[in-house]
Design a protein around this motif. Structure first.
Motif, PDB file in Angstrom:
ATOM      1  N   ASP A 233      57.735   9.123  69.392  1.00  0.00           N
ATOM      2  CA  ASP A 233      57.267   9.637  70.559  1.00  0.00           C
ATOM      3  C   ASP A 233      57.516   9.029  71.723  1.00  0.00           C
ATOM      4  O   ASP A 233      56.949   8.332  72.367  1.00  0.00           O
TER       5      ASP A 233
ATOM      6  N   ASP B 169      56.566  27.009  69.023  1.00  0.00           N
ATOM      7  CA  ASP B 169      55.918  26.820  67.772  1.00  0.00           C
ATOM      8  C   ASP B 169      54.719  27.383  67.709  1.00  0.00           C
ATOM      9  O   ASP B 169      53.757  26.791  68.324  1.00  0.00           O
ATOM     10  N   THR B 170      54.413  28.590  67.312  1.00  0.00           N
ATOM     11  CA  THR B 170      53.270  29.403  67.149  1.00  0.00           C
ATOM     12  C   THR B 170      52.477  28.936  66.339  1.00  0.00           C
ATOM     13  O   THR B 170      51.123  29.038  66.232  1.00  0.00           O
TER      14      THR B 170
ATOM     15  N   ALA C 228      59.156  22.767  70.588  1.00  0.00           N
ATOM     16  CA  ALA C 228      57.661  23.024  70.539  1.00  0.00           C
ATOM     17  C   ALA C 228      57.118  23.857  71.133  1.00  0.00           C
ATOM     18  O   ALA C 228      56.075  24.655  70.706  1.00  0.00           O
ATOM     19  N   PRO C 229      57.562  24.236  72.458  1.00  0.00           N
ATOM     20  CA  PRO C 229      56.915  25.624  72.982  1.00  0.00           C
ATOM     21  C   PRO C 229      57.267  26.721  72.504  1.00  0.00           C
ATOM     22  O   PRO C 229      56.315  27.645  72.598  1.00  0.00           O
TER      23      PRO C 229
ATOM     24  N   LEU D  86      61.558  17.635  71.029  1.00  0.00           N
ATOM     25  CA  LEU D  86      60.558  18.312  70.703  1.00  0.00           C
ATOM     26  C   LEU D  86      60.083  19.050  72.076  1.00  0.00           C
ATOM     27  O   LEU D  86      59.002  19.974  72.135  1.00  0.00           O
ATOM     28  N   LYS D  87      60.313  18.455  73.115  1.00  0.00           N
ATOM     29  CA  LYS D  87      60.025  19.073  74.314  1.00  0.00           C
ATOM     30  C   LYS D  87      60.771  20.553  74.701  1.00  0.00           C
ATOM     31  O   LYS D  87      60.188  21.483  75.141  1.00  0.00           O
TER      32      LYS D  87
ATOM     33  N   PRO E 184      54.995  17.998  66.498  1.00  0.00           N
ATOM     34  CA  PRO E 184      54.337  17.333  67.666  1.00  0.00           C
ATOM     35  C   PRO E 184      55.099  18.037  68.953  1.00  0.00           C
ATOM     36  O   PRO E 184      56.096  18.684  68.924  1.00  0.00           O
ATOM     37  N   LYS E 185      54.164  17.856  70.063  1.00  0.00           N
ATOM     38  CA  LYS E 185      54.727  18.619  71.110  1.00  0.00           C
ATOM     39  C   LYS E 185      55.661  17.810  72.097  1.00  0.00           C
ATOM     40  O   LYS E 185      56.533  18.116  72.944  1.00  0.00           O
ATOM     41  N   THR E 186      55.731  16.191  71.797  1.00  0.00           N
ATOM     42  CA  THR E 186      56.681  15.443  72.520  1.00  0.00           C
ATOM     43  C   THR E 186      57.390  14.590  71.511  1.00  0.00           C
ATOM     44  O   THR E 186      56.975  14.553  70.268  1.00  0.00           O
TER      45      THR E 186
ATOM     46  N   GLY F 279      51.682  25.604  65.865  1.00  0.00           N
ATOM     47  CA  GLY F 279      51.279  24.217  66.236  1.00  0.00           C
ATOM     48  C   GLY F 279      51.374  23.155  65.213  1.00  0.00           C
ATOM     49  O   GLY F 279      50.541  22.124  65.437  1.00  0.00           O
TER      50      GLY F 279
END
Length: 240
Positions: A110, A82-83, A79-80, A75-76, A88-90, A85
Motif C-alpha cells: 500500500d 470493483d463493484t 479498484a474504482p 489499484l487506484k 484494496p482501494k489503494t 468491494g
C-alpha cells in the motif's frame, strides 16, 4: 444451480508491446511497428502492466530468482471499477510466475507510485514481452456463454440435455479480474467447481491483445483476499 451473471473488471491493452533493449528480435516480428524496444516508450512509474522487462517495485522487495515478472496492478486505476468491494482501494499488486510449473508469487504494498523503484531485467523467456494496461472498466459475463451449439451430428451425440456443448475456449479472449475461471484444458466440471467455490479470479490475462495464445490466471480464496493474504494463490496457464 450455478450463478449465471458475473460482475468483472475488464482490462484492455495499449497498442504497442515492448521488449528488453538488449534483446534482438526477428525482423518479421517488428515489421508492423507494434513490438518495440522498451527504451522507445515513456512508461509511467507504477502504471498497470503485463509482463516485460520493467517492474516498478517497493524498494525493499526481493525479486524472486526463480520466477518471471508477470504483472502489476495500480489499484487506484483498477479498484474504482470493483463493484464487489473486494479489492484494496489503494496500493499495488505484483505478480511473478513460472507458467511451466504453474507456480508463482503475489505481493501487495500500500504505497504511492512515487515510492516505487524501477527494476529492469531483460530476458527472452516467458513474459519477455510487456504491454501496458490502457483501460479498466466494469463489465459482466454470463455462464451460459460457455456453452455452444453442436457443429455436426457427432457433436450432437455429446450434447447435454439442452442440446449444448461446453465450449473449452470461450472466455479465452478476455482479460479481467473476477468472473468465471478460464482454462481450455479443464473440463466443464472442473470449471464449475471453481465457480461454485470461494475462489475468485484475482487476475486473468487472455488473448485480447495481451497474449498471442494462452491464458494466464491467478486464483485466490475470497477470505484471503479480504484479509490481504496472498500466500495461497493458485497460478494457471491454459494453452491448447
Amino acid at each position: 444451480m450455478e450463478k449465471e451473471i458475473f460482475e468483472i473488471i475488464e482490462l484492455l491493452p495499449a497498442t504497442k508491446h515492448y521488449y528488453g533493449d538488449s534483446l534482438k528480435m526477428p525482423e518479421i516480428l517488428l515489421k508492423d511497428g507494434l513490438l518495440v524496444k522498451v527504451g522507445t516508450l515513456d512508461i509511467p512509474l507504477g502504471h498497470s502492466r503485463y509482463g516485460g522487462p520493467i517492474a516498478d517495485l517497493p524498494k525493499d522487495f526481493e525479486y524472486p530468482k526463480d520466477l518471471r515478472f508477470a504483472a502489476q496492478l495500480d489499484l487506484k486505476q483498477i479498484a474504482p471499477h470493483d463493484t464487489s468491494g473486494l479489492l484494496p482501494k489503494t496500493g499495488h499488486l505484483f505478480f511473478f510466475a513460472d507458467i511451466i510449473e504453474d507456480k508463482g508469487l503475489v505481493a501487495y504494498a500500500d504505497i504511492e507510485n512515487s515510492e516505487l523503484v524501477r527494476v529492469v531485467k531483460d530476458h527472452d523467456d516467458n513474459f519477455f514481452e510487456g504491454v501496458l494496461i490502457k483501460e479498466a472498466f466494469a463489465a459482466t459475463e454470463k455462464l451460459s456463454d460457455r456453452y455452444r451449439d453442436p457443429e455436426d451430428e457427432y457433436e450432437e451425440e455429446d450434447a447435454n440435455e439442452d442440446g449444448l456443448l461446453w465450449d473449452f475456449f470461450e472466455g479465452s479472449e478476455t482479460s479481467k479480474i473476477f468472473g468465471i475461471f478460464t482454462h481450455c484444458q479443464a473440463q466443464e466440471q472442473q470449471i464449475l467447481e471453481v465457480v461454485n467455490s470461494n475462489k475468485v479470479v484475482l487476475l486473468q490475462i487472455g488473448e485480447n491483445g495481451f497474449n498471442d495464445e494462452g491464458v494466464f490466471s491467478v486464483l485466490i480464496d475470497k477470505d484471503d483476499l479480504k484479509a490481504l493474504n496472498f500466500s495461497n494463490c493458485e497460478f494457471h496457464w491454459g494453452q491448447s
